[in-house]
Design an enzyme around this catalytic site. Structure first.
Site, PDB file in Angstrom:
ATOM      1  CG  ASP A  12      31.218  39.380  46.620  1.00 45.73           C
ATOM      2  OD1 ASP A  12      32.076  39.513  45.726  1.00 45.73           O
ATOM      3  OD2 ASP A  12      29.993  39.252  46.402  1.00 45.73           O
ATOM      4  CE  LYS A  15      37.690  36.215  46.316  1.00 48.38           C
ATOM      5  NZ  LYS A  15      36.347  36.540  46.804  1.00 48.38           N
ATOM      6  N   GLY A  39      34.515  40.318  41.123  1.00 53.60           N
ATOM      7  CA  GLY A  39      34.595  41.775  41.266  1.00 53.60           C
ATOM      8  C   GLY A  39      35.361  42.033  42.549  1.00 53.60           C
ATOM      9  CG  HIS A  40      38.618  40.465  43.220  1.00 48.00           C
ATOM     10  ND1 HIS A  40      39.629  39.624  42.840  1.00 48.00           N
ATOM     11  CD2 HIS A  40      37.528  39.666  43.415  1.00 48.00           C
ATOM     12  CE1 HIS A  40      39.172  38.379  42.796  1.00 48.00           C
ATOM     13  NE2 HIS A  40      37.906  38.383  43.136  1.00 48.00           N
ATOM     14  CD  GLN A 223      34.491  33.199  40.989  1.00 43.98           C
ATOM     15  OE1 GLN A 223      35.345  32.396  40.636  1.00 43.98           O
ATOM     16  NE2 GLN A 223      34.340  34.363  40.401  1.00 43.98           N
TER      17      GLN A 223
HETATM   18  P1  GDP Z   1      36.216  40.268  46.898  1.00 44.94           P
HETATM   19  O1  GDP Z   1      35.412  39.855  45.733  1.00 44.94           O
HETATM   20  O2  GDP Z   1      36.485  39.138  47.845  1.00 44.94           O
HETATM   21  O3  GDP Z   1      37.497  40.976  46.518  1.00 44.94           O
HETATM   22  O4  GDP Z   1      35.338  41.312  47.715  1.00 44.94           O
HETATM   23  P2  GDP Z   1      34.459  42.531  47.100  1.00 44.94           P
HETATM   24  O5  GDP Z   1      35.362  43.624  46.727  1.00 44.94           O
HETATM   25  O6  GDP Z   1      33.502  42.027  46.088  1.00 44.94           O
HETATM   26  O7  GDP Z   1      33.573  42.883  48.363  1.00 44.94           O
HETATM   27  C1  GDP Z   1      34.132  43.259  49.567  1.00 44.94           C
HETATM   28  C2  GDP Z   1      33.583  44.632  49.953  1.00 44.94           C
HETATM   29  O8  GDP Z   1      33.955  44.913  51.270  1.00 44.94           O
HETATM   30  C3  GDP Z   1      34.146  45.754  49.104  1.00 44.94           C
HETATM   31  O9  GDP Z   1      33.180  46.767  48.996  1.00 44.94           O
HETATM   32  C4  GDP Z   1      35.342  46.221  49.912  1.00 44.94           C
HETATM   33  O10 GDP Z   1      35.694  47.575  49.655  1.00 44.94           O
HETATM   34  C5  GDP Z   1      34.801  46.072  51.302  1.00 44.94           C
HETATM   35  N1  GDP Z   1      35.781  45.778  52.347  1.00 44.94           N
HETATM   36  C6  GDP Z   1      36.815  44.898  52.350  1.00 44.94           C
HETATM   37  N2  GDP Z   1      37.370  44.826  53.579  1.00 44.94           N
HETATM   38  C7  GDP Z   1      36.659  45.670  54.351  1.00 44.94           C
HETATM   39  C8  GDP Z   1      36.708  46.021  55.754  1.00 44.94           C
HETATM   40  O11 GDP Z   1      37.518  45.502  56.521  1.00 44.94           O
HETATM   41  N3  GDP Z   1      35.765  46.925  56.187  1.00 44.94           N
HETATM   42  C9  GDP Z   1      34.860  47.494  55.359  1.00 44.94           C
HETATM   43  N4  GDP Z   1      34.003  48.381  55.871  1.00 44.94           N
HETATM   44  N5  GDP Z   1      34.778  47.185  54.068  1.00 44.94           N
HETATM   45  C10 GDP Z   1      35.659  46.274  53.586  1.00 44.94           C
HETATM   46  P1  IMO Z   2      34.340  37.362  43.757  1.00 42.52           P
HETATM   47  O1  IMO Z   2      35.636  36.904  43.140  1.00 42.52           O
HETATM   48  C1  IMO Z   2      30.268  36.407  44.870  1.00 42.52           C
HETATM   49  C2  IMO Z   2      28.093  33.643  42.280  1.00 42.52           C
HETATM   50  C3  IMO Z   2      26.914  34.188  41.513  1.00 42.52           C
HETATM   51  C4  IMO Z   2      26.040  32.929  41.485  1.00 42.52           C
HETATM   52  C5  IMO Z   2      27.045  31.809  41.303  1.00 42.52           C
HETATM   53  C6  IMO Z   2      27.237  31.357  39.861  1.00 42.52           C
HETATM   54  O2  IMO Z   2      34.044  38.795  43.584  1.00 42.52           O
HETATM   55  O3  IMO Z   2      34.248  36.883  45.165  1.00 42.52           O
HETATM   56  P2  IMO Z   2      28.472  32.451  37.777  1.00 42.52           P
HETATM   57  O4  IMO Z   2      28.242  33.749  37.073  1.00 42.52           O
HETATM   58  O5  IMO Z   2      29.846  32.289  38.314  1.00 42.52           O
HETATM   59  O6  IMO Z   2      28.041  31.246  36.971  1.00 42.52           O
HETATM   60  O7  IMO Z   2      27.451  32.500  39.029  1.00 42.52           O
HETATM   61  O8  IMO Z   2      28.282  32.318  41.794  1.00 42.52           O
HETATM   62  N1  IMO Z   2      29.366  34.361  42.063  1.00 42.52           N
HETATM   63  C7  IMO Z   2      29.921  35.172  42.982  1.00 42.52           C
HETATM   64  N2  IMO Z   2      29.452  35.595  44.176  1.00 42.52           N
HETATM   65  N3  IMO Z   2      31.486  36.778  44.453  1.00 42.52           N
HETATM   66  C8  IMO Z   2      31.976  36.350  43.267  1.00 42.52           C
HETATM   67  O9  IMO Z   2      33.232  36.606  42.880  1.00 42.52           O
HETATM   68  C9  IMO Z   2      31.159  35.544  42.451  1.00 42.52           C
HETATM   69  N4  IMO Z   2      31.312  34.972  41.233  1.00 42.52           N
HETATM   70  C10 IMO Z   2      30.223  34.247  41.027  1.00 42.52           C
HETATM   71  O10 IMO Z   2      26.299  35.250  42.174  1.00 42.52           O
HETATM   72  O11 IMO Z   2      25.445  32.745  42.744  1.00 42.52           O
HETATM   73 MG    MG Z   3      33.646  40.381  44.788  1.00 38.76          MG
END
Ligand code: GDP
Ligand code: IMO
Ligand code: MG
Length: 423
Positions: A12, A15, A39-40, A223
């Site tokens: 999270d 990416k 979840g991206h 991840q």
């Molecule tokens: P990922 O799994 O690495 O793609 O990241 P996620 O989408 O799960 O979580 C990142 C969160 O931060 C999301 O809600 C994005 O919309 C938000 N986000 C990403 N970059 C920025 C930033 O520079 N500033 C803010 N405020 N939000 C960001």
């Molecule tokens: P993205 O790609 C954050 C975490 C889960 C748990 C551990 C194992 O959005 O960054 P799993 O279901 O994979 O067996 O869970 O890994 N986890 C993540 N945490 N971002 C993710 O993906 C994750 N995918 C799995 O919360 O701690």
């Molecule tokens: Mg994510």
């Protein structure tokens, strides 16, 4: 040049947004590991997209996407994701989305087993996403998994499926979870396969053709480094290699075709699920949750929050071979008068510079902090690195000094446009 994007923390990191930003100058985007535990989030012109299995590159017209052999694939979830994207006006066709015949399938019994195993772990639970990822990879490693290519031979597939369902039902029944109906599942999975069949391909050959044609490849990590099965905070990890090497094994594109690695880290740290977290800080969690931020994109769970941990990011630099760092969510710190940055750990009275070997030792570590003055101003409208407040630049310089990684991209908001590239 081909680029691998990896998370440098616990997932999270943003990416999806960074991949989306870099896709403009890319031709092909590849996912090589993980499943719909990812979840991206990508926000463009106020429109929000959440990708789970499909590479974020799908949002750009004219780009090709590949789901590689290292991904574990829930066909039902993938169909739902395609339908959601289409309802948002995104084109998804066999031309712009190819799915590896070698990818392993995540089946409903894997989800059932994921939940059953979590319940039986009690206090030692991992806090998985419940998507069946661990059990699906366990079958792969045990060499009893079902793969996309198996769907081409319905009879042999049905035989293998019957064995797997029989075995899974024993565990599910013993833990009081609902059993799987073999006939219903067999029918539904073949229907789903029919829907997706035009996308199935030898994606290794395809990727190599793209390389031969001079196309630029971008690998979208899922991840993060500390969820890696080998290098993460075991056992509080996911079940795949989330570090840069996974991009090669999970796609069939060898290391010699990887030109650079971009690590993505938040300007602080978050983690969702259980496990050690040395810089975790309740006040910071309250700060972000109060702003309505830091809730998981897949499960909606509140993420645990803490200060930037340079011990972790520096080591992630080594494991992944990170050439440059994208620091996201800098704007999250805009209102804080004092910012902390963890430069080392203290373990049993000794200062350590590298992550310890076990989660138990991690739990015994305390952070050694450096304090930095906050810039106390809004960065969300800034698009030029030099226009960032001096104190914000000083903070980013400290990140580089303590991680040995140059910061080339900075995020100041969730929208595609809120990205600063430092030339
Ligand atoms: P990922 O799994 O690495 O793609 O990241 P996620 O989408 O799960 O979580 C990142 C969160 O931060 C999301 O809600 C994005 O919309 C938000 N986000 C990403 N970059 C920025 C930033 O520079 N500033 C803010 N405020 N939000 C960001
Ligand atoms: P993205 O790609 C954050 C975490 C889960 C748990 C551990 C194992 O959005 O960054 P799993 O279901 O994979 O067996 O869970 O890994 N986890 C993540 N945490 N971002 C993710 O993906 C994750 N995918 C799995 O919360 O701690
Ligand atoms: Mg994510």
């Amino acid at each position: 040049m081909n680029t691998v994007i990896v998370g440098a923390q616990w997932g999270d990191e943003g990416k999806g947004k960074i991949v989306d930003y870099l896709t403009e100058k890319t031709d092909v985007v590849i996912r090589a590991q993980g499943g719909n535990n990812a979840g991206h989030t990508v926000i463009n012109d106020g429109k929000k997209y959440v990708l789970h299995l499909i590479p974020s590159g799908i949002l750009w017209p004219g780009k090709s996407c590949i789901i590689g052999n290292g991904v574990v694939l829930d066909l039902f979830s993938l169909i739902e994701e395609i339908n959601t994207l289409r309802s948002q006006g995104i084109l998804v066709t066999p031309e712009n989305l190819a799915i590896s015949e070698g990818a392993h399938l995540v089946m409903p019994y894997h989800r059932g087993l994921d939940s059953s195993k979590e319940s039986s772990r009690g206090n030692g639970k991992i806090g998985t996403t419940g998507r069946g990822i661990g059990p699906a990879y366990a079958d792969k490693i045990e060499r009893t998994g079902l793969r996309v290519a198996d769907l081409d031979d319905p009879e042999a597939f049905a035989e293998k499926l019957a064995l797997k369902v029989e075995e899974a039902n024993l565990t599910l029944e013993a833990t009081g979870a609902p059993k799987i109906d073999l006939e219903v599942l067999g029918r539904e999975i073949l229907e789903a396969a029919e829907t997706l069949r035009p996308h199935f391909a030898n994606t290794v050959a395809l990727a190599h053709q793209y390389i031969a044609d001079g196309k630029r490849l971008l690998f979208e990590g899922a991840q993060g480094t500390y969820l890696d099965i080998d290098h993460g905070t075991y056992p509080f990890v996911t079940s795949s290699n989330t570090t840069s090497g996974g991009a090669c094994t999970g796609s069939g594109v060898p290391p010699k075709h990887v030109g650079q690695v971009v690590g993505v880290a938040k300007a602080y740290t978050t983690r969702v699920g259980e496990g050690p977290f040395v810089t975790e800080n309740q006040e910071l969690s309250d700060h972000f949750h109060g702003m309505g931020r830091e809730f998981g994109a897949t499960t909606g769970r509140a993420r645990r929050c803490g200060w930037f941990d340079a011990v972790l990011v520096r080591y992630a630099g080594m494991v992944n071979g990170i050439d440059q760092l994208a620091v996201t969510n800098l704007d999250g710190l805009d209102t804080l008068p004092v910012i902390r940055l963890c430069v080392a750990y203290e373990l049993n009275g000794k200062r350590i510079e590298f992550p310890p070997a076990t989660s138990r030792l991690f739990d015994a570590c305390t952070p050694v902090y450096e304090e930095i003055e906050g810039w106390l101003s809004d960065t969300t409208e800034i698009r030029d690195y030099d226009a960032l407040p001096e104190k914000a630049r000083a903070y980013l310089d400290r990140i580089t000094a303590t991680t040995a990684l140059p910061v080339r991209i900075v995020g100041v908001g969730p929208d595609r446009s809120q990205t600063i590239f430092r030339a």
